[in-house]
Scaffold this motif. Structure first.
Motif, PDB file in Angstrom:
ATOM      1  N   ALA A   1      30.062  -1.268 -46.657  1.00 17.82           N
ATOM      2  CA  ALA A   1      29.556  -1.634 -47.983  1.00 17.82           C
ATOM      3  C   ALA A   1      30.402  -1.095 -49.133  1.00 17.82           C
ATOM      4  O   ALA A   1      30.658  -1.824 -50.104  1.00 17.82           O
ATOM      5  N   PRO A   2      30.860   0.170 -49.105  1.00 18.40           N
ATOM      6  CA  PRO A   2      31.609   0.684 -50.256  1.00 18.40           C
ATOM      7  C   PRO A   2      32.965   0.026 -50.491  1.00 18.40           C
ATOM      8  O   PRO A   2      33.546   0.205 -51.561  1.00 18.40           O
TER       9      PRO A   2
ATOM     10  N   GLU B   1      32.769   9.025 -52.916  1.00 12.62           N
ATOM     11  CA  GLU B   1      31.732   8.203 -53.544  1.00 12.62           C
ATOM     12  C   GLU B   1      31.031   7.273 -52.568  1.00 12.62           C
ATOM     13  O   GLU B   1      30.163   6.482 -52.967  1.00 12.62           O
ATOM     14  N   ARG B   2      31.357   7.354 -51.298  1.00  6.01           N
ATOM     15  CA  ARG B   2      30.895   6.325 -50.371  1.00  6.01           C
ATOM     16  C   ARG B   2      29.374   6.230 -50.300  1.00  6.01           C
ATOM     17  O   ARG B   2      28.824   5.131 -50.233  1.00  6.01           O
ATOM     18  N   ASN B   3      28.671   7.352 -50.325  1.00  3.96           N
ATOM     19  CA  ASN B   3      27.214   7.283 -50.241  1.00  3.96           C
ATOM     20  C   ASN B   3      26.599   6.721 -51.519  1.00  3.96           C
ATOM     21  O   ASN B   3      25.649   5.923 -51.467  1.00  3.96           O
ATOM     22  N   ALA B   4      27.150   7.106 -52.667  1.00  4.01           N
ATOM     23  CA  ALA B   4      26.649   6.561 -53.933  1.00  4.01           C
ATOM     24  C   ALA B   4      26.908   5.056 -54.006  1.00  4.01           C
ATOM     25  O   ALA B   4      26.042   4.282 -54.448  1.00  4.01           O
TER      26      ALA B   4
ATOM     27  N   PRO C   1      18.338 -10.109 -43.299  1.00  7.77           N
ATOM     28  CA  PRO C   1      18.135  -8.801 -42.671  1.00  7.77           C
ATOM     29  C   PRO C   1      19.354  -7.900 -42.851  1.00  7.77           C
ATOM     30  O   PRO C   1      20.486  -8.321 -42.625  1.00  7.77           O
ATOM     31  N   VAL C   2      19.096  -6.680 -43.274  1.00  9.70           N
ATOM     32  CA  VAL C   2      20.135  -5.662 -43.406  1.00  9.70           C
ATOM     33  C   VAL C   2      19.863  -4.576 -42.380  1.00  9.70           C
ATOM     34  O   VAL C   2      18.750  -4.040 -42.302  1.00  9.70           O
ATOM     35  N   TRP C   3      20.862  -4.264 -41.569  1.00  6.56           N
ATOM     36  CA  TRP C   3      20.779  -3.173 -40.601  1.00  6.56           C
ATOM     37  C   TRP C   3      21.721  -2.065 -41.060  1.00  6.56           C
ATOM     38  O   TRP C   3      22.875  -2.327 -41.430  1.00  6.56           O
ATOM     39  N   ILE C   4      21.251  -0.832 -41.024  1.00  8.39           N
ATOM     40  CA  ILE C   4      22.013   0.314 -41.508  1.00  8.39           C
ATOM     41  C   ILE C   4      22.640   1.064 -40.338  1.00  8.39           C
ATOM     42  O   ILE C   4      21.944   1.460 -39.395  1.00  8.39           O
TER      43      ILE C   4
ATOM     44  N   ALA D   1      28.600   3.100 -44.200  1.00  2.54           N
ATOM     45  CA  ALA D   1      29.226   3.773 -45.331  1.00  2.54           C
ATOM     46  C   ALA D   1      30.736   3.907 -45.174  1.00  2.54           C
ATOM     47  O   ALA D   1      31.437   4.157 -46.147  1.00  2.54           O
ATOM     48  N   GLY D   2      31.265   3.713 -43.952  1.00  3.18           N
ATOM     49  CA  GLY D   2      32.695   3.861 -43.720  1.00  3.18           C
ATOM     50  C   GLY D   2      33.078   5.295 -43.450  1.00  3.18           C
ATOM     51  O   GLY D   2      32.331   6.236 -43.760  1.00  3.18           O
TER      52      GLY D   2
END
Length: 305
Positions: free
Chosen positions: A88-89, A133-136, A178-181, A117-118
């Motif tokens: 995503a980032p 910044e990846r989590n933000a 659907p989003v899978w984390i 998040a990578g």
């Protein structure tokens, strides 16, 4: 959440800097063969600018998952199209949302957007994104995606963008997509419980999870405990449906599907008992005929019995 254990075929990705990303077979043909064999999903991962050192030490080349899954969508009718996973980032969340919505519309509502998040520092540098910044940035994306997909006017000020009264159409077919984390951390499970439809823990040896900057998963008993905790959190937050849990099958001997079938069936049953609803398998094949043979054998042994 699924009412039975479902299976995703992950297109095999070659390791090393010289790997042919399509050596396992023409993507549209392999996706169609997976659907014909009885698989429920087809997945691809993402590394747009992998580091040479990482590739030399066992890293893998990939296609762009959203582009390639669009191609697979045209050759299939029912197969879920899964990013396993997209980072995503790496993208402006408006561009990520638009690409996902486009694929969902063109496929008739078959996208599942697996997001992480990578972790690869050199890839973040290459793409001009700060690893710190990846989590933000991940949390921003999780906030922006449903706003974009709503088809209604919205504004959002991010760290590196300012969207003012924008409207994005067409809306996706699914509401929501659907989003899978992905990830094994408590934060990943909290994101899944509060903002997503599923969780994708990473199974594998400690060296792999350390490279991916996520805690080791541990045993299936630990998976069961974490899954129960996550679903309880989601339920207390008023989430309407139980969350999917996606487990990557770590036993590479599954590359010979007709061997040790009792052991594999028992393992799948234990994975389901631990709370998983989807299992990801791959063949490790680097030849089209071998990939097709795997799909046929796996389907006949585990999916069509």
């Amino acid at each position: 959440m699924s009412t039975r254990l479902r299976f995703i075929f992950h297109y095999p990705e070659g390791t090393g800097p010289e790997a042919d990303a399509l050596a396992s077979g023409p993507l549209h043909e392999i996706a169609a063969a997976a659907e014909g064999a009885g698989f429920d999903g087809f997945s691809l991962s993402e590394h747009p600018a992998p580091g040479e050192r990482w590739l030399a030490s066992g890293g893998h080349q990939t296609l762009d998952p959203l582009v390639a899954l669009s191609y697979a969508a045209a050759a299939t009718r029912h197969l879920r199209l899964v990013t396993y996973l997209a980072v995503a980032p790496y993208r402006n969340p408006l561009l990520l949302a638009k690409a996902a919505a486009t694929l969902d519309v063109l496929s008739g509502g078959r996208l599942t957007l697996g997001l992480g998040a990578g972790y690869q520092k050199s890839e973040f540098h290459a793409l001009g994104v700060e690893l710190a910044e990846r989590n933000a940035l991940f949390d921003e994306a999780l906030e922006v995606l449903p706003l974009h997909w709503s088809g209604e006017s919205f504004s959002y000020r991010g760290r590196h963008f300012d969207a003012r009264q924008v409207i994005a159409r067409p809306r996706p077919v699914q509401d929501p997509i659907p989003v899978w984390i992905g990830g094994n951390s408590r934060l990943a499970r909290r994101r899944a419980a509060e903002r997503a439809q599923g969780w994708m823990p990473m199974s594998g040896p400690a060296q792999l999870t350390a490279t991916a900057r996520t805690p080791a998963l541990g045993s299936l008993a630990e998976l069961a405990a974490q899954t129960a905790e996550m679903r309880a959190t989601a339920e207390s937050a008023g989430r309407p449906e139980p969350l999917d849990v996606v487990f990557s099958y770590p036993d590479r001997s599954i590359a010979a599907p007709a061997a040790d079938t009792d052991r594999h069936r028992a393992a799948f049953a234990e994975i389901e008992k631990a709370g998983a609803t989807w299992v990801v398998v791959s063949s490790g094949t680097r030849d089209p005929s071998a990939t097709r043979e795997f799909l046929t054998a796996f389907g006949e042994t585990y999916l069509q019995a």
